[in-house]
Design an enzyme around this catalytic site. Structure first.
Site: not given
Length: 286
Positions: A169, A234, A263
């Site tokens: 991320s 996501d 995610h």
């Protein structure tokens, strides 16, 4: 045009947001620290986990964790953690974690992951996270990973060809930045983002001068084997980001698109561990 509405364009040109504001809005959510560092008279650091860290292994396994501070070029003292997962490990992973966790919360995951794929893991907390000094910012992110890289190289004597850079991320941002400047054993980009503006305004087609985290403009300089991982559902960083980053990687290997994953749950799918094992113990060895 680039797909932005008239009001959005007016806002951008009349009062463009500064990169740190984009960064703060999109990325930085440091939790309350879940660990402590304490030093004895010889300067040796003791790494203590709080209950909220949810340590999943034995007390004896905590001996595999070594914590210490290093200082960045921007003057912040940041926390580092070395996890000795395997005595036979060829690779050490330099892991840049996601936005809402710290080293304490990640400790169990690191030990479990490293043990399963036969890698040691070295990680660090960004400025303003955990017990690291300073405030989170884009510039600090780059200085933080530089300091972690130098600490891993000098303190443990690990060569670049035996280091795997892993970013998750927001952690893909400093990972891409470092990987564009140093050739390493491999790079893993887990739920990467193209840039801050492209997350906030999905139809953005170019990098504006005030954009934050422009990984899309750096990833073409990454000359190490690169594995891209992304969940197809996501909800934070759209799957299209992973696809585009993959297409721009000069040495991309077969990616892992996790069907149905969001995610924060990619690691729960069996294909995640299987793909990492294949990459580390087969593709990188051969």
């Amino acid at each position: 045009m680039n797909g932005l509405s008239f009001s959005e364009l007016c806002c951008l040109f009349c009062c463009p947001p500064c990169p740190n504001r984009i960064a703060a809005k999109l990325a930085f959510l440091p939790p309350e620290p879940t660990y402590e560092f304490s030093s004895d008279e010889n300067g040796k650091c003791t790494y203590t986990l709080a209950e909220r860290a949810e340590w999943q292994y034995s007390d004896r396994d905590k001996e595999k964790l070594e914590g210490f501070f290093t200082r960045t070029s921007r003057g912040n003292k940041i926390a580092c953690l070395y996890v000795r997962c395997s005595p036979t490990a060829k690779f050490t992973i330099l892991f840049s974690h996601g936005n809402a966790v710290d080293l304490g919360q990640m400790s169990s995951f690191y030990l479990g992951l490293g043990s399963r794929i036969n890698c040691n893991i070295f990680s660090y907390d960004y400025s303003g996270y955990g017990v690291s000094e300073g405030k989170p910012s884009e510039k600090n992110l780059y200085a933080d990973i530089d300091a972690a890289w130098q600490a891993l190289r000098t303190r443990y004597g690990i060569s670049p060809e035996n280091i795997i850079l892993y970013g998750q991320s927001i952690g893909t941002v400093p990972t891409v930045d470092l990987a564009a400047r140093y050739e390493v054993g491999a790079v893993i980009l887990h739920s990467p983002l193209m840039s801050g503006m492209r997350v906030a305004f999905p139809n953005t087609k170019r990098t504006w001068f005030f954009d934050a985290f422009p990984s899309i403009d750096k990833v073409s300089k990454v000359m190490s084997p690169t594995l891209v991982i992304h969940g197809t559902e996501d909800e934070v960083i759209d799957f299209s980001h992973g696809l585009t980053i993959f297409e721009k990687c000069p040495r991309a290997v077969e990616p892992l698109w996790v069907e149905g994953a969001g995610h924060n749950d990619v690691e729960l799918y069996n294909v995640y561990l299987e793909r990492l094992k294949q990459f580390v113990s087969v593709e990188l060895i051969n």
